[in-house]
Each structure stands twice: as structure tokens, then as C-alpha cells.
Write a protein that holds these residues in place. Sequence first.
Motif, mmCIF file in Angstrom:
data_model
loop_
_atom_site.group_PDB
_atom_site.id
_atom_site.type_symbol
_atom_site.label_atom_id
_atom_site.label_comp_id
_atom_site.label_asym_id
_atom_site.label_seq_id
_atom_site.Cartn_x
_atom_site.Cartn_y
_atom_site.Cartn_z
ATOM 1 N N SER A 180 0.848 -1.192 0.000
ATOM 2 C CA SER A 180 0.000 0.000 0.000
ATOM 3 C C SER A 180 0.882 1.240 0.000
ATOM 4 C CB SER A 180 -0.916 -0.020 1.228
ATOM 5 O OG SER A 180 -1.602 1.200 1.374
ATOM 6 N N MET B 30 -9.881 8.591 0.101
ATOM 7 C CA MET B 30 -8.690 8.996 0.832
ATOM 8 C C MET B 30 -8.451 10.485 0.644
ATOM 9 S SD MET B 30 -4.781 7.534 0.504
ATOM 10 C CE MET B 30 -5.385 5.853 0.361
ATOM 11 N N ALA C 57 -3.767 -5.028 1.853
ATOM 12 C CA ALA C 57 -3.669 -4.241 0.619
ATOM 13 C C ALA C 57 -4.138 -5.063 -0.582
ATOM 14 C CB ALA C 57 -2.233 -3.764 0.413
ATOM 15 N N LEU D 106 -3.119 1.693 6.131
ATOM 16 C CA LEU D 106 -2.530 2.264 4.924
ATOM 17 C C LEU D 106 -1.029 2.446 5.115
ATOM 18 C CD1 LEU D 106 -5.100 5.040 3.926
ATOM 19 C CD2 LEU D 106 -4.843 2.779 2.911
ATOM 20 N N VAL E 267 -1.971 7.688 6.399
ATOM 21 C CA VAL E 267 -1.896 8.402 5.122
ATOM 22 C C VAL E 267 -0.544 9.086 4.927
ATOM 23 C CG1 VAL E 267 -4.362 8.753 4.825
ATOM 24 C CG2 VAL E 267 -3.058 10.377 6.192
ATOM 25 N N SER F 103 -8.016 -5.609 -0.392
ATOM 26 C CA SER F 103 -8.759 -4.377 -0.687
ATOM 27 C C SER F 103 -8.787 -4.111 -2.187
ATOM 28 C CB SER F 103 -8.124 -3.196 0.051
ATOM 29 O OG SER F 103 -8.112 -3.407 1.449
ATOM 30 N N LEU G 137 -9.120 8.554 5.895
ATOM 31 C CA LEU G 137 -9.917 7.631 5.098
ATOM 32 C C LEU G 137 -11.357 7.763 5.574
ATOM 33 C CD1 LEU G 137 -9.208 5.472 2.902
ATOM 34 C CD2 LEU G 137 -9.351 3.765 4.698
ATOM 35 N N SER H 215 -7.544 5.005 8.792
ATOM 36 C CA SER H 215 -6.348 4.855 7.971
ATOM 37 C C SER H 215 -5.131 4.388 8.747
ATOM 38 C CB SER H 215 -6.023 6.188 7.272
ATOM 39 O OG SER H 215 -5.898 7.242 8.210
ATOM 40 N N PHE I 48 -6.993 1.249 -2.486
ATOM 41 C CA PHE I 48 -6.340 0.655 -1.324
ATOM 42 C C PHE I 48 -7.197 0.746 -0.061
ATOM 43 C CE2 PHE I 48 -2.148 0.979 -3.540
ATOM 44 C CZ PHE I 48 -1.770 -0.344 -3.360
ATOM 45 N N SER I 49 -8.379 1.293 -0.158
ATOM 46 C CA SER I 49 -9.232 1.435 1.013
ATOM 47 C C SER I 49 -9.833 0.089 1.418
ATOM 48 C CB SER I 49 -10.360 2.430 0.727
ATOM 49 O OG SER I 49 -11.352 2.363 1.729
ATOM 50 N N TYR J 129 1.502 6.410 3.584
ATOM 51 C CA TYR J 129 1.080 6.055 2.228
ATOM 52 C C TYR J 129 1.640 7.045 1.206
ATOM 53 C CZ TYR J 129 -1.932 5.271 -1.807
ATOM 54 O OH TYR J 129 -2.394 5.026 -3.086
#
Length: 678
Positions: free
Chosen positions: A117, A388, A557, A416, A423, A560, A381, A412, A579-580, A426
Motif C-alpha cells: 500500500s 482517501m 492491501a 494504509l 496516510v 482491498s 480515510l 487509515s 487501497f481502502s 502512504y
Amino acid sequence: MHSSIVLSPPSPSQSLFTKKRASLSQLPPLTSAASYLSAVHEADARARGHEVTPASTPALSVSSSLSSPSEDTVLTESDDNSSGLTYPLTPPTSEQVYTTVHTEFGHCANQNYRCVSQHNSEKPVAEHEIEEPPYYILFTTYFSYLILIMFGHVRDFFGKRFAKSYFTHLMPYDGYAPLNSDFDSFYTRRLKRRMDDCFSQPVTGVAGRTILIYDRYSEDNNYTHIYTGNKTRALNISSYNYLGFAQARGGCADAVEESIRRYGVSTYGTRLEAGTCDLHQVAEALVARFVGMEDALISSMGFATNSTFIPALVGKGCLVISDEHNHASIRVGVRQSGAHVRMFKHNDMKNFEALLREVISQGQPKTHRPWKKILVIVEGLYSMEGTMVNLPKLIELKKKYKFYLFVDEAHSIGALGPHGRGVTDYFNIPPRSVDILMGTFTKSFGASGGYIAGRKSLIDNLRLRGHSGPYAEAITPPVLTQIVASMASIMGVAPPVASPPKASVALTTPTTNGSLVRTVDYVHPGMAPSSALPTWLSLPSSLSDGSEARERIRRLAFNSRYLHAGLKKLGFITYGHPFSPIVPLLLFNPGKMPTFARMMRARRPTPIVVVVVAYPATPLVTSRVRFCVSAAHTKEDIDVILKACDELGDVLDLKHGRGERWPLEEIMKRSVELVNSF
């Protein structure tokens, strides 16, 4: 919990939930655990000698508790802990032997079913496009609500006159006004109550890969429910168990058990009278290191983390700019603060910048004085949309307009980024580019509560001014231990002999076109030092070195992206980032919500538990089913979900998405290719 697990040789054509008819008497007599472990060791040595790696997930089957006792399934689990493992004809390699129960965390040794991810810094952040359904879907949806409202008011009119016993709580009685007006409760009475069996399904046990649900039915439109006394094990795609740490067994569970022996189950009576013990200090220090901030504080409830600490950040004369899809806890906190609030369109950076220019130029209402401070609140998220935040663009605008940035990472954090740090991980952006990071422990860590992280001066101020500090209860030691153990397993624990070198990661900076450009090196926080953990906390080697957590992050990952891509190729309208782990599938029509949920729950041999979401959590005409993917799911579990959605999508007329469509068999066969290209 009673479990019976059989690991079978990998077979690409074998279904995930195919029942095994062969008798257990055909299995070789391995009389003890020692003999089995010896056989496993020999098989593992042979496998390493021939460089053999298991190709796919061992086949399994989830059966209802109503199954016939004579029917031998590959996997059967009930309430007690009386049975153990049933052994296969050929002992598996060590890669196929897992310490977790298969119903709690799916066994998958195929490394192809993994994904990282991470955002590609060479590409701009893609804007999420809302796909609209055909006009006849919108027309029938509005018409359904119109019929519901008309017939509901007619029933209320006659009911209040001829069936008063059912409306006493909505009518004046003995001089008292009704607590609830019939207008306010109309939606609840006329729609939600009719599908309460979908919203309020009682369960028992661990909400892991599978879950036990209580069988019940209603004879009065869900006013009351009658329990049959039976339970059904179903595939669970409805829990926020992102990394699969909701387990009753394993290293984290053992650590929690040890904490209960040492601290008990209550914070009171521990080291400090105020309900704070040394575990709170350990947890807060670990959280700060995990998210890459100077300091952090923890709260016993995720909702209260926002609703009680936002009023300590802003007040009268301040401005809060909030995304229109922010969580209710953020809205409550902003209302209590007394600050002025403006909202911008969901994830629309152009609308956000235009609003920002307006409020800065105009200042406070009436007086036009400059704002005392401007706080922008977004989510990493979004729980209902699966979208995102465009963090690179926000950081760019933050440097330009000098506002404070608050990021809610409830969904998140842990889910992630290549390291599970949310995030910022990410997008490979330094966490301290954000002023305040908020998150919860209920999703990825298998615990409860929330945290706020930031500069030490800010956190010290929040400890005094936040309502959760002086008034709320502290988190109990067992929950704290689960937080510390799960978070430490994600970070990995550094050996006590020497401090390991910190990992250097390329720091990226957003540009005007949304792409990320490498500038300097960002020092990643790295592993957790063993000195930061309680001396009595002992994690298995697979958890302490971080290898198992890395596998969980990569499995999440893959799952998803696979579910996102599979539903798209089947022709459904879905929301959210690829990727959520939250995958909303649009149903639109209110009548399709209970129908979809009940048909999924009634599937055999594999019932599936889903969550349907409607107004007011979503706009009126965008009712949806919200799949919550977990690292505990295997690729075959996602196949079962895709197959069920494919069948129900044809029956309920749900396939209105644009783009190329693939048959289900091709999606399942080319899953790895689909994930890598989606």
C-alpha cells in the motif's frame, strides 16, 4: 471454542467452501501433538531441500451450526474448546502451520496474494470520480421513498385513532407531552425498524474472519424478535478488523492475559489513584513514536477523542473548515467549541482553496476582524465513502495559507502505508507536516479508545483543557496491553543490546500539479526499542520482529484492491480508493438494502454477514452495502464474496457501472494481474 481444521493440498479448482465427504477414519493415526510436530518438522525439512513452496491457501469450509453431525466438513467450529486439529494425509510444511484459528485468521501462504500500500510519487493524486446510475434507477428510488412517505402518514393517521395502543409514546398522555414527535421518528418507525434485523444482528465470539450470529426471526415487523436457540457461523465482511488482530489466541491475547494477572481488569487500585498506571505512559510514548510525533495522549473512547478535545483546540473567534463528509464526532466537537464552521465539498481541493480565500479575505462575520486561528479538519480515510484525503495538496495549501491541519486517522492508521503508519506513510510525507494526528485503536489494533498526537506543548495543553482528561475514565490495563502489543508487533521490537539504525526514507514534497518530488531524506521512526515496553511483555518472534505484521499489511492491501477491482469488473458502482479496506457498493433503492443483506445471510453453504447503510449516514438516494475487508480474509474468501455479489447483482439489478466487464471466472483466475493493473 471448538475447532476442527484440515489443511489440504492446494488445488486451483477446489472451492473455498467445498464440503469434504471423506471420513476422518481414513486419516493416519497421529496420536499425539509431539508426533504431529515431528512429522511437520520432517516435511518442512523435505520441502526446504526441494525448494517447495505452498502454492495457495489451504481449502476450507465454513458450516452453519445447523449442519448435520454426520456431515464432515473441512472446517467446523462451535462454542467449546474440546477438539483440536484433524491431521491431513501429508503433513504440511511450516509455512502452512499457523498458530491462529482458521476461522479467526485465514491461512494463506501464497506470496502472490500480497500487495504494498503505497502511492506512486511519479503520478499525481487521482481525484475520485462519482459514477452516476441510470436515470430510471434514480426515478424508482425517489418513487419508492414517495410511496413510503404516503402510506406511512396514512397508517399514522388511522393508527392514532383506531390503534392508539401502538402510538401512546407519540401522543400527549396524562398531561405530559410526548418525548419523541411522530415527525422526528417517522423514518425510524417506517423504514429502519422494518430492517432492524439487518442493522442489529446479535453475535457472539470473536469478530474475526468468520463470526457466529444468533438465529432469530420476527412475527411483528421487527418490533420483537424470537430466538431459535441456534447459531450460524458466517463469513464476516462487516467488522473494522483491518489487520486481523481481533483474535482470541496468539501473542497479543497471551499478553492481555498476563496483564490481567498483574493489573486486574480495572484502572482503579493500580499505581495511581486517578486511574492512570504505568501502562498509560508506555502506551502514549509508543503511540507518539508509532505515528512520528513528539508526544501523544490517549482517551478511552474514539468518539470522545474528537468531541472532547476539539473544543480545547478552538473557540469563539476561531474558524473550523471541515470536509462535508467528516464524522459525527468531529461535528459534535466543533459545535461544542463555539467556533465558526464552514464546510467544503468532499475532497474537492479547488472548492476548498476558493473557500479558504473567501474566509481569509472576509474575516470574522460582522466585525471582519482576522480569525484568531484557522483549523482545517479532514479524515485520512472516510468511513462511508472509502475515499482517501488528498494530503499532498493539503500540505501544499497549508504552507501557502498558514492554517492548522487536523487529520482524523481513525480508519487509515494501521491500514494504509507500507509500514501501516496511515496516510502520511502512504504518501511518504513527514508526519510532522501535519499539526494534529488523531486516530483510534478500535479498527486496526483490536482494542478500544483513541489518541491525539502532536507537539509536546500542544499535548500538555490538551491534557489540562480537554474534557476527557479530568472527567472521563481511563483505559483499562487489558485494553492498554492489547494496544501496546499490537502496535509493537507492527513496528517490530529492536533488540536491547544495541539501538538499530533508523531507516532513511526519501522525503517527498507536493507540487502544484499534485505530483510528489523527492527533496531530502526523511528518517523513519523505525522499530520500537525493547526498553519502551513493559519488562514482562513477551511477544513471539514472528510478532517481535515485525514479520507477521508486515504480512498482515500486505494481505490487507491485496484483499482491498482485489475486491475493488473485482466489483468494478463485474459492473457494480462502487466508491472509494483502491487501497481502502472500506468498499461501498451502491444499492440506491431502499427496498434493496434489507433484501441484499438477508439474501447474503441466507446463502448456503456459506452465509455472509454484511452491513447496509442508509440515510442519515448517507445521502437519501445513495443507500449502499459497505464491505469491510480484513487481512484475516483469504483470496478465496474474496472469491466467495464476488460470486455472491455477481448472483445478487443480476437478481436485484445492481450492475450499472461503466467500463469493461469480465466474467467471474476470469476475475478469479487473473486476480493477481487485476490487482497489479487496477
